[in-house]
Design a protein around this motif. Structure first.
Motif, PDB file in Angstrom:
ATOM      1  N   ASP A 117       0.831  -1.214   0.000  1.00 43.65           N
ATOM      2  CA  ASP A 117       0.000   0.000   0.000  1.00 43.65           C
ATOM      3  C   ASP A 117       0.863   1.261   0.000  1.00 43.65           C
ATOM      4  O   ASP A 117       0.619   2.194  -0.775  1.00 43.65           O
ATOM      5  CB  ASP A 117      -0.940   0.012   1.218  1.00 43.65           C
ATOM      6  N   ALA A 118       1.867   1.303   0.865  1.00 42.91           N
ATOM      7  CA  ALA A 118       2.704   2.508   0.974  1.00 42.91           C
ATOM      8  C   ALA A 118       3.520   2.753  -0.294  1.00 42.91           C
ATOM      9  O   ALA A 118       3.537   3.891  -0.802  1.00 42.91           O
ATOM     10  CB  ALA A 118       3.614   2.418   2.203  1.00 42.91           C
ATOM     11  N   PRO A 119       4.208   1.750  -0.873  1.00 38.41           N
ATOM     12  CA  PRO A 119       4.947   2.015  -2.113  1.00 38.41           C
ATOM     13  C   PRO A 119       4.042   2.466  -3.258  1.00 38.41           C
ATOM     14  O   PRO A 119       4.439   3.348  -4.038  1.00 38.41           O
ATOM     15  CB  PRO A 119       5.609   0.669  -2.437  1.00 38.41           C
ATOM     16  N   ILE A 120       2.864   1.876  -3.364  1.00 35.89           N
ATOM     17  CA  ILE A 120       1.939   2.279  -4.426  1.00 35.89           C
ATOM     18  C   ILE A 120       1.517   3.728  -4.236  1.00 35.89           C
ATOM     19  O   ILE A 120       1.539   4.532  -5.181  1.00 35.89           O
ATOM     20  CB  ILE A 120       0.718   1.341  -4.467  1.00 35.89           C
ATOM     21  N   ALA A 174       3.122   6.046  -2.599  1.00 35.39           N
ATOM     22  CA  ALA A 174       4.267   6.942  -2.747  1.00 35.39           C
ATOM     23  C   ALA A 174       4.573   7.215  -4.206  1.00 35.39           C
ATOM     24  O   ALA A 174       4.834   8.368  -4.595  1.00 35.39           O
ATOM     25  CB  ALA A 174       5.484   6.339  -2.047  1.00 35.39           C
ATOM     26  N   VAL A 175       4.563   6.179  -5.046  1.00 34.78           N
ATOM     27  CA  VAL A 175       4.903   6.401  -6.453  1.00 34.78           C
ATOM     28  C   VAL A 175       3.824   7.230  -7.145  1.00 34.78           C
ATOM     29  O   VAL A 175       4.125   8.039  -8.038  1.00 34.78           O
ATOM     30  CB  VAL A 175       5.152   5.063  -7.183  1.00 34.78           C
ATOM     31  N   LEU A 176       2.587   7.086  -6.726  1.00 36.39           N
ATOM     32  CA  LEU A 176       1.511   7.870  -7.345  1.00 36.39           C
ATOM     33  C   LEU A 176       1.551   9.343  -6.911  1.00 36.39           C
ATOM     34  O   LEU A 176       1.089  10.218  -7.640  1.00 36.39           O
ATOM     35  CB  LEU A 176       0.150   7.256  -7.002  1.00 36.39           C
ATOM     36  N   GLN A 177       2.117   9.605  -5.739  1.00 30.28           N
ATOM     37  CA  GLN A 177       2.144  10.969  -5.223  1.00 30.28           C
ATOM     38  C   GLN A 177       3.440  11.713  -5.522  1.00 30.28           C
ATOM     39  O   GLN A 177       3.510  12.935  -5.383  1.00 30.28           O
ATOM     40  CB  GLN A 177       1.923  10.942  -3.698  1.00 30.28           C
ATOM     41  N   ALA A 178       4.460  10.999  -5.967  1.00 31.18           N
ATOM     42  CA  ALA A 178       5.767  11.626  -6.190  1.00 31.18           C
ATOM     43  C   ALA A 178       5.730  12.601  -7.363  1.00 31.18           C
ATOM     44  O   ALA A 178       4.902  12.476  -8.272  1.00 31.18           O
ATOM     45  CB  ALA A 178       6.821  10.546  -6.450  1.00 31.18           C
ATOM     46  N   ASP A 179       6.638  13.565  -7.343  1.00 29.20           N
ATOM     47  CA  ASP A 179       6.710  14.549  -8.430  1.00 29.20           C
ATOM     48  C   ASP A 179       7.166  13.911  -9.739  1.00 29.20           C
ATOM     49  O   ASP A 179       6.756  14.330 -10.823  1.00 29.20           O
ATOM     50  CB  ASP A 179       7.672  15.681  -8.048  1.00 29.20           C
ATOM     51  N   MET A 221      12.173   9.782 -10.373  1.00 27.47           N
ATOM     52  CA  MET A 221      13.605   9.730 -10.092  1.00 27.47           C
ATOM     53  C   MET A 221      13.921   8.943  -8.818  1.00 27.47           C
ATOM     54  O   MET A 221      14.785   8.063  -8.820  1.00 27.47           O
ATOM     55  CB  MET A 221      14.178  11.144  -9.995  1.00 27.47           C
ATOM     56  N   ALA A 222      13.254   9.259  -7.717  1.00 31.77           N
ATOM     57  CA  ALA A 222      13.549   8.564  -6.457  1.00 31.77           C
ATOM     58  C   ALA A 222      13.190   7.087  -6.558  1.00 31.77           C
ATOM     59  O   ALA A 222      13.938   6.223  -6.085  1.00 31.77           O
ATOM     60  CB  ALA A 222      12.788   9.226  -5.307  1.00 31.77           C
ATOM     61  N   THR A 223      12.066   6.799  -7.193  1.00 34.33           N
ATOM     62  CA  THR A 223      11.665   5.401  -7.386  1.00 34.33           C
ATOM     63  C   THR A 223      12.705   4.659  -8.209  1.00 34.33           C
ATOM     64  O   THR A 223      13.076   3.525  -7.899  1.00 34.33           O
ATOM     65  CB  THR A 223      10.291   5.326  -8.082  1.00 34.33           C
ATOM     66  N   ALA A 224      13.193   5.310  -9.261  1.00 33.60           N
ATOM     67  CA  ALA A 224      14.199   4.678 -10.121  1.00 33.60           C
ATOM     68  C   ALA A 224      15.452   4.335  -9.331  1.00 33.60           C
ATOM     69  O   ALA A 224      15.998   3.225  -9.464  1.00 33.60           O
ATOM     70  CB  ALA A 224      14.540   5.600 -11.291  1.00 33.60           C
ATOM     71  N   ALA A 280       2.328   1.316 -10.660  1.00 32.11           N
ATOM     72  CA  ALA A 280       1.408   1.046  -9.550  1.00 32.11           C
ATOM     73  C   ALA A 280       0.419  -0.052  -9.914  1.00 32.11           C
ATOM     74  O   ALA A 280       0.109  -0.922  -9.099  1.00 32.11           O
ATOM     75  CB  ALA A 280       0.667   2.328  -9.162  1.00 32.11           C
ATOM     76  N   GLY A 281      -0.079  -0.037 -11.150  1.00 28.75           N
ATOM     77  CA  GLY A 281      -1.000  -1.072 -11.589  1.00 28.75           C
ATOM     78  C   GLY A 281      -0.369  -2.443 -11.549  1.00 28.75           C
ATOM     79  O   GLY A 281      -1.001  -3.438 -11.164  1.00 28.75           O
ATOM     80  N   SER A 282       0.907  -2.522 -11.927  1.00 33.37           N
ATOM     81  CA  SER A 282       1.631  -3.794 -11.920  1.00 33.37           C
ATOM     82  C   SER A 282       1.912  -4.250 -10.495  1.00 33.37           C
ATOM     83  O   SER A 282       1.867  -5.452 -10.200  1.00 33.37           O
ATOM     84  CB  SER A 282       2.935  -3.648 -12.699  1.00 33.37           C
ATOM     85  N   TRP A 283       2.216  -3.317  -9.614  1.00 34.13           N
ATOM     86  CA  TRP A 283       2.384  -3.680  -8.207  1.00 34.13           C
ATOM     87  C   TRP A 283       1.098  -4.297  -7.657  1.00 34.13           C
ATOM     88  O   TRP A 283       1.141  -5.138  -6.770  1.00 34.13           O
ATOM     89  CB  TRP A 283       2.775  -2.453  -7.385  1.00 34.13           C
ATOM     90  N   GLY A 284      -0.048  -3.890  -8.219  1.00 33.24           N
ATOM     91  CA  GLY A 284      -1.302  -4.494  -7.805  1.00 33.24           C
ATOM     92  C   GLY A 284      -1.322  -5.991  -8.061  1.00 33.24           C
ATOM     93  O   GLY A 284      -1.869  -6.769  -7.264  1.00 33.24           O
ATOM     94  N   ALA A 285      -0.726  -6.415  -9.178  1.00 34.83           N
ATOM     95  CA  ALA A 285      -0.652  -7.850  -9.477  1.00 34.83           C
ATOM     96  C   ALA A 285       0.244  -8.566  -8.470  1.00 34.83           C
ATOM     97  O   ALA A 285      -0.067  -9.677  -8.019  1.00 34.83           O
ATOM     98  CB  ALA A 285      -0.134  -8.074 -10.899  1.00 34.83           C
TER      99      ALA A 285
END
Length: 266
Positions: free
Chosen positions: A135-138, A140-145, A148-151, A187-192
């Motif tokens: 839940d938190a990683p999904i 975070a990636v949706l809210q990030a600017d 870059m940080a995710t990469a 994020a959609g793939s993390w759902g899987a």
């Protein structure tokens, strides 16, 4: 290199794919990890096309494929492969998947064994913890600017320290893939991944299976591969001294072992 064909799936997603090698050869399907494109397999093409026609595709939400609204059910990712095979008149094919691609491979091995010849599951796992851990990683990636940080987090989990510190061009290649990945696709793939729990189903995989692990993998720990190889009847386990992208760190050994497995007598 960047010439694609496209399939429109039954739920109106657009999947980019590419075929390499002679059409008189048996086919192997390659399925990529989250945050990458079909180009993650560039180092395998020369070795594989000596014996196979290679079908690569950008998983939905990645690369040149479209980005439908998520989350993406694991069964939907599996059906993307089956629909590609149907469109290309492929009754059966070998399948090689890494990370999320390996989870898709597990699903295919369980639910579509009549479509799979031999199965290679690399740097993957049947389950990656309680659904709530994603839940938190999904979020975070949706809210990030930006990505870059995710990469950078992904790269630290994918490559050994010496490759990261040496500004290796391979690392730069994967950084470019990551920063251009659509966050909604990621994020959609993390759902899987979040819903995936194949632990009780692996015993139903009847196709010849090679499980490849990275000894230093912190994403899909080698212990998961050991469990998978023990659960899948007759499966073979190969452990490479890699982190998460075994095909990138040790391409020659990876290629040799995959081809040897696929060509071994039944």
């Amino acid at each position: 290199m960047d010439s694609f064909s496209f399939l429109t799936t039954t739920d109106d997603a657009r999947i980019a794919y590419r075929l390499d090698g002679g059409d008189d050869k048996p086919t192997i399907v390659l399925s990529n990890s989250i945050g990458t494109t079909l180009r993650m397999w560039d180092g395998q093409i020369s070795a594989l096309t000596r014996h196979y026609r290679v079908l690569r595709y950008d998983a939905r939400g990645h690369g040149a494929s479209s980005v439908p609204a998520g989350p993406y059910p694991l069964a939907r990712l599996g059906h993307d492969v089956l629909e590609l095979m149907n469109a290309l008149d492929l009754e059966r094919a070998h399948f090689l998947g890494l990370s999320l691609g390996g989870i898709v491979g597990q699903w295919l091995g369980v639910h579509a064994p009549d479509r799979i010849d031999r199965l290679v599951l690399s740097n993957t796992a049947p389950w990656l913890g309680p659904a709530t851990r994603w839940d938190a990683p999904i979020a975070a990636v949706l809210q990030a600017d930006d990505m870059m940080a995710t990469a950078e987090t992904f790269l630290r989990n994918w490559f050994p320290k010496q490759m990261l510190e040496a500004t290796d061009p391979l690392v730069d290649k994967f950084r470019a893939m990551l920063v251009t990945t659509n966050r909604h696709g990621l994020a959609g793939s993390w759902g899987a991944v979040q819903e995936a729990d194949m632990r009780g189903l692996l015993v139903r995989i009847v196709r010849p299976t090679l499980v490849i692990a990275g000894e230093h993998d912190t994403v899909t720990a080698a212990s998961y591969s050991v469990q998978m190889a023990q659960a899948i009847p007759g499966a073979r386990l190969l452990v490479l001294p890699a982190v998460h992208l075994s095909n990138i760190e040790f391409p020659e050994r990876f290629n040799d072992e995959v081809v040897r497995f696929l060509r071994a007598p039944t």
